[in-house]
Design a protein around this motif. Structure first.
Motif, PDB file in Angstrom:
ATOM      1  N   UNK A  12       1.143  -1.111   0.318  1.00 37.75           N
ATOM      2  CA  UNK A  12       0.098   0.214  -0.142  1.00 37.75           C
ATOM      3  C   UNK A  12       1.299   1.491  -0.514  1.00 37.75           C
ATOM      4  N   UNK A  13       2.023   0.683   0.848  1.00 35.17           N
ATOM      5  CA  UNK A  13       3.104   1.990   1.073  1.00 35.17           C
ATOM      6  C   UNK A  13       3.358   2.673  -0.509  1.00 35.17           C
ATOM      7  N   UNK A  14       3.296   1.505  -1.149  1.00 38.82           N
ATOM      8  CA  UNK A  14       4.475   1.660  -2.439  1.00 38.82           C
ATOM      9  C   UNK A  14       2.968   2.132  -3.803  1.00 38.82           C
ATOM     10  N   UNK A  15       2.050   1.888  -3.304  1.00 40.17           N
ATOM     11  CA  UNK A  15       0.997   2.605  -4.441  1.00 40.17           C
ATOM     12  C   UNK A  15       0.681   3.717  -4.399  1.00 40.17           C
ATOM     13  N   UNK A  16       1.556   4.405  -3.071  1.00 42.49           N
ATOM     14  CA  UNK A  16       1.341   5.619  -2.913  1.00 42.49           C
ATOM     15  C   UNK A  16       2.128   6.438  -2.945  1.00 42.49           C
ATOM     16  N   UNK A  17       3.412   5.927  -3.269  1.00 42.15           N
ATOM     17  CA  UNK A  17       4.203   6.571  -3.621  1.00 42.15           C
ATOM     18  C   UNK A  17       4.602   6.761  -4.796  1.00 42.15           C
ATOM     19  N   UNK A  18       3.658   5.680  -5.908  1.00 46.87           N
ATOM     20  CA  UNK A  18       4.366   5.238  -7.330  1.00 46.87           C
ATOM     21  C   UNK A  18       3.428   6.323  -7.590  1.00 46.87           C
ATOM     22  N   UNK A  19       2.015   6.635  -7.486  1.00 45.58           N
ATOM     23  CA  UNK A  19       1.270   7.751  -7.571  1.00 45.58           C
ATOM     24  C   UNK A  19       1.472   8.835  -7.618  1.00 45.58           C
ATOM     25  N   UNK A  20       2.204   9.055  -6.229  1.00 45.21           N
ATOM     26  CA  UNK A  20       2.951  10.471  -6.550  1.00 45.21           C
ATOM     27  C   UNK A  20       4.278  10.868  -7.086  1.00 45.21           C
ATOM     28  N   UNK A  21       5.442   9.447  -7.636  1.00 49.25           N
ATOM     29  CA  UNK A  21       6.048   9.879  -8.403  1.00 49.25           C
ATOM     30  C   UNK A  21       5.576  10.166  -9.744  1.00 49.25           C
ATOM     31  N   UNK A  22       4.264   8.989 -10.601  1.00 50.18           N
ATOM     32  CA  UNK A  22       3.734   9.569 -11.431  1.00 50.18           C
ATOM     33  C   UNK A  22       3.267  10.731 -12.303  1.00 50.18           C
ATOM     34  N   UNK A  23       3.168  11.691 -10.941  1.00 47.82           N
ATOM     35  CA  UNK A  23       1.736  13.340 -10.916  1.00 47.82           C
ATOM     36  C   UNK A  23       3.269  13.797 -11.060  1.00 47.82           C
ATOM     37  N   UNK A  24       3.966  13.723 -10.225  1.00 46.03           N
ATOM     38  CA  UNK A  24       5.856  14.946 -10.334  1.00 46.03           C
ATOM     39  C   UNK A  24       6.223  14.685 -12.263  1.00 46.03           C
TER      40      UNK A  24
END
Length: 86
Positions: free
Chosen positions: A42-54
């Motif tokens: 779940x932490x990785x999923x949230x981090x990936x959502x932020x990475x893609x947005x950046x």
């Protein structure tokens, strides 16, 4: 999966989905697959959502696109990082 939870709502230029929508997306995904994410997944999923947005905001800034993606990123970054335990 995490990147998709942040960008699934885009119909034109990349736009970060609202946090509540990303959360609903992640819950629906877990429900459909029949297994909950571990805390780390779940932490990785949230981090990936932020990475893609950046990444998308950077591309839009370099190409002279709309600043909306960067605005959403700035507004949501702290909460997404918190959910990513980062």
């Amino acid at each position: 999966m995490g990147a998709a939870s942040g960008s699934f709502a885009s119909a034109g230029p990349p736009m970060l989905a609202p946090i509540d929508s990303s959360e609903a997306f992640l819950l629906a995904y877990q429900d459909i697959r029949g297994r909950l994410f571990s805390a780390v997944e779940l932490e990785i999923a949230w981090a990936a959502s932020l990475w893609m947005a950046a990444y998308n905001a950077r591309e839009m800034a370099l190409c002279g696109g709309t600043p909306a993606g960067g605005d959403a990123l700035r507004a949501q970054a702290a909460e997404r990082l918190h959910r990513a335990n980062a």
